[in-house]
Design an enzyme around this catalytic site. Structure first.
Site, PDB file in Angstrom:
ATOM      1  N   GLY A   1       0.764  -1.248   0.000  1.00 21.86           N
ATOM      2  CA  GLY A   1       0.000   0.000   0.000  1.00 21.86           C
ATOM      3  C   GLY A   1       0.786   1.285   0.000  1.00 21.86           C
ATOM      4  O   GLY A   1       0.217   2.358  -0.240  1.00 21.86           O
TER       5      GLY A   1
ATOM      6  N   GLY B   1       4.043  -3.679  -3.618  1.00 21.26           N
ATOM      7  CA  GLY B   1       4.039  -3.897  -5.064  1.00 21.26           C
ATOM      8  C   GLY B   1       4.479  -2.618  -5.757  1.00 21.26           C
ATOM      9  O   GLY B   1       5.591  -2.489  -6.256  1.00 21.26           O
ATOM     10  N   ARG B   2       3.587  -1.613  -5.688  1.00 18.22           N
ATOM     11  CA  ARG B   2       3.810  -0.351  -6.383  1.00 18.22           C
ATOM     12  C   ARG B   2       5.134   0.312  -5.990  1.00 18.22           C
ATOM     13  O   ARG B   2       5.856   0.835  -6.833  1.00 18.22           O
ATOM     14  CB  ARG B   2       2.648   0.597  -6.046  1.00 18.22           C
ATOM     15  CG  ARG B   2       2.645   1.869  -6.854  1.00 18.22           C
ATOM     16  CD  ARG B   2       1.585   2.852  -6.326  1.00 18.22           C
ATOM     17  NE  ARG B   2       0.355   2.243  -5.953  1.00 18.22           N
ATOM     18  CZ  ARG B   2      -0.752   2.218  -6.714  1.00 18.22           C
ATOM     19  NH1 ARG B   2      -0.762   2.797  -7.881  1.00 18.22           N
ATOM     20  NH2 ARG B   2      -1.845   1.628  -6.270  1.00 18.22           N
TER      21      ARG B   2
ATOM     22  N   CYS C   1     -11.359   4.585 -29.003  1.00 21.58           N
ATOM     23  CA  CYS C   1     -12.648   5.152 -29.374  1.00 21.58           C
ATOM     24  C   CYS C   1     -13.482   5.455 -28.131  1.00 21.58           C
ATOM     25  O   CYS C   1     -14.561   4.876 -27.937  1.00 21.58           O
ATOM     26  CB  CYS C   1     -13.379   4.181 -30.278  1.00 21.58           C
ATOM     27  SG  CYS C   1     -12.394   3.771 -31.700  1.00 21.58           S
TER      28      CYS C   1
HETATM   29  N1  LLP Z   1      -1.260  -7.221  -0.955  1.00 23.42           N
HETATM   30  C1  LLP Z   1      -2.537  -7.374  -1.343  1.00 23.42           C
HETATM   31  C2  LLP Z   1      -3.371  -8.384  -0.717  1.00 23.42           C
HETATM   32  C3  LLP Z   1      -3.071  -6.534  -2.343  1.00 23.42           C
HETATM   33  O1  LLP Z   1      -4.326  -6.688  -2.711  1.00 23.42           O
HETATM   34  C4  LLP Z   1      -2.240  -5.556  -2.937  1.00 23.42           C
HETATM   35  C5  LLP Z   1      -2.753  -4.678  -3.982  1.00 23.42           C
HETATM   36  C6  LLP Z   1      -0.902  -5.459  -2.525  1.00 23.42           C
HETATM   37  C7  LLP Z   1      -0.446  -6.309  -1.511  1.00 23.42           C
HETATM   38  C8  LLP Z   1       0.077  -4.477  -3.111  1.00 23.42           C
HETATM   39  O2  LLP Z   1      -0.303  -3.160  -2.893  1.00 23.42           O
HETATM   40  P1  LLP Z   1       0.667  -1.961  -3.375  1.00 23.42           P
HETATM   41  O3  LLP Z   1       1.933  -2.001  -2.525  1.00 23.42           O
HETATM   42  O4  LLP Z   1       0.977  -2.184  -4.804  1.00 23.42           O
HETATM   43  O5  LLP Z   1      -0.139  -0.745  -3.147  1.00 23.42           O
HETATM   44  N2  LLP Z   1      -4.735  -1.343  -9.739  1.00 23.42           N
HETATM   45  C9  LLP Z   1      -4.663  -0.391  -8.654  1.00 23.42           C
HETATM   46  C10 LLP Z   1      -4.029  -0.953  -7.419  1.00 23.42           C
HETATM   47  C11 LLP Z   1      -4.759  -2.170  -6.915  1.00 23.42           C
HETATM   48  C12 LLP Z   1      -4.068  -2.758  -5.724  1.00 23.42           C
HETATM   49  C13 LLP Z   1      -4.569  -4.116  -5.488  1.00 23.42           C
HETATM   50  N3  LLP Z   1      -3.954  -4.772  -4.395  1.00 23.42           N
HETATM   51  C14 LLP Z   1      -3.883   0.840  -9.138  1.00 23.42           C
HETATM   52  O6  LLP Z   1      -3.485   0.867 -10.294  1.00 23.42           O
HETATM   53  O7  LLP Z   1      -3.728   1.791  -8.397  1.00 23.42           O
END
Ligand code: LLP
Length: 475
Positions: free
Chosen positions: A288, A332-333, A401
């Protein structure tokens, strides 16, 4: 001059410093701070070279655009490795055994997963497809966490066959199914339960995941639902409950919500221990942490995030008189987001006097759905005019489109011409991962760059690829 342009100029002046690098003299975005380059959403190796072009990983972005075509994702290996190492370092001083689990949904390219495995991280997957890629990229099964709020029987079988380390169980039916399918060879399956703690976060509503009740994920701390799930899990003879997981949202800038999550989750561990005697071994606080999409964004640093998580879990464990559980997080991000830029070629420019100038590029919502889906805001530059100052505010629109196919509503750029190479940074997370073939647009190529070398890590799709799975009528 419009205020936005003045601000942009001051950012440029602050951030681009002359440095000497080997035989070449070029301007480099100073790499300071955690958000990547100083106040910049770009990869750490971004620079302006002698030709006045932007380069990443020692590769001229204009050359890459000509060599591979556009749209093109350019991934900087050094930035991904640096982000992994920042996480490892941050934990090293505080909690040696913490598990740093890469959320592969952010960017599940085989080569990206391989880099992250080499850096010693674990990985999480949320589908059979992500599991397949994680295994093919060499993650040992015991370093894999299997998520998903509706794992199919086939996916569970796949995970069990491959001896995935931990299943993160999301619902009661999964608990039954996993128990029924487990136990072969007398082996119990390790599980965490996903808990929704009831935290509202300040991010787009589609990426808030920790709300308490009205949420498809996990077991809520509401009307005893989470506690009932714990009791059910403890009664399963083929499962071994190891602890709890929560993921409260994504693209979060402040660490306060993680502190809150730790407090609530450790409080829950204490309740569970009182009521059932179960001692939590592992607490996974999810991912997150937000990143910079624009120079003005101010996310917390990786170090602040890690320190907050570790200290809050320890403090609340002390408060509740519990042994501190092993900590895991799932970024992740914040690992891949700033590693990547997308290149586009300008094909058309439409000036509507006193309204807007539309700059049309050769990609759009098929390679970046985030502006449409989450109102995500990006910035951009022109790779072949990296030293020119911005003089006009334009919209960058895609080729699809749909009226809403707008990548950036307003961005200050130098005068734009057909053939210019537009660079949008911070497209590493949920960019290619959410790309589609809408309008039967082939998905772009992905190129990895490092020390002046470029390697294709995902080929551009061809028109033939688009029909690969189609069958002609009655044949
Ligand atoms: N763990 C779980 C259980 C998750 O569902 C997620 C992201 C993460 C870890 C990793 O979160 P991060 O560190 O990447 O914030 N498509 C959306 C983001 C969806 C996130 C889904 N879950 C976007 O483009 O902002």
């Amino acid at each position: 001059m419009d205020l936005r342009l003045q601000l942009w100029e001051s950012v440029v002046v602050l951030s681009w410093a002359k440095v000497e690098a080997g035989p070449r003299v070029f301007s480099q975005i100073s790499s300071m701070g955690d958000g990547g380059a100083l106040d910049m959403p770009y990869p750490l190796t971004t620079a302006i070279n002698r030709r006045g072009h932007l380069e990443v990983g020692g590769c001229d972005l204009v050359d890459l655009a000509y060599k591979y075509g556009t749209p093109l994702f350019v991934v900087d290996e050094e930035t991904i490795r640096a982000k992994c190492q920042q996480y490892v370092q941050a934990f090293r001083h505080l909690e040696e055994d913490a598990e740093i689990i890469y959320a592969s949904k952010a960017f599940g390219a085989l080569a990206v997963c391989q880099i992250i495995r080499e850096e010693g991280l674990f990985v999480d997957v949320s589908t059979g497809g992500e599991l397949y890629v994680a295994l093919r990229s060499g993650f040992p099964p015991h370093q894999i966490y299997f998520h998903g709020n509706n794992k199919t029987e086939e996916e569970i079988e796949f995970g069990l066959r491959e001896e995935v380390g931990t299943f993160v169980v999301d619902g009661l039916q999964e608990l039954d199914l996993l128990d029924r399918l487990s136990g072969r060879g007398g082996r119990r399956t390790d599980i965490l339960l996903r808990i929704t703690p009831g935290i509202e976060t300040s991010t787009h509503k589609y990426i808030q995941t920790g709300q308490i009740i009205d949420n498809k994920f996990g077991f809520p701390l509401y009307m005893g639902m989470a506690m009932a799930a714990v009791k059910e899990a403890l009664s399963k003879s083929n499962l071994r409950l190891r602890g709890f997981h929560t993921h409260i949202g994504s693209q979060l800038f402040s660490v306060d919500c993680f502190e809150k999550a730790a407090e609530i989750m450790v409080g829950f561990c204490a309740e569970v221990q009182n009521e059932t005697g179960f001692v939590t071994e592992k607490l996974n606080l999810g991912g997150g942490l937000g990143i910079k999409y624009r120079s003005s964004d101010r996310p917390a640093s990786i170090e602040e995030f890690v320190t907050t998580v570790v200290k809050s879990v320890r403090r609340w464990s002390d408060n509740f008189d519990l042994p501190s559980p092993g900590i895991a997080i799932e970024p992740g991000r914040s690992i891949v987001g700033n590693s990547t830029v997308t290149l586009y070629t300008v094909g058309g420019i439409k000036e509507v006097p006193e309204v807007r100038t539309f700059v049309a590029v050769d990609g759009g919502m098929s390679d970046n759905i985030r502006p449409m889906l989450y109102d995500a805001v990006y910035e951009a530059r022109i790779a072949n005019k990296a030293q020119h100052s911005p003089q006009q505010v334009v919209a960058i629109v895609g080729k699809h489109c749909e009226c809403g196919d707008i990548l950036i509503k307003e961005v200050a750029l130098p005068p734009v011409q057909v053939g210019d190479i537009i660079v949008i940074p911070a497209t590493g997370a949920y960019g290619y991962a959410m790309a589609s073939n809408y309008n039967l647009q082939p998905r772009p190529a992905v190129v990895l760059v490092n020390r002046g070398q470029d390697f294709v890590i995902i080929e551009r799709e061809s028109y033939q690829d688009l029909l690969r799975l189609h069958k002609p009528l009655r044949q």
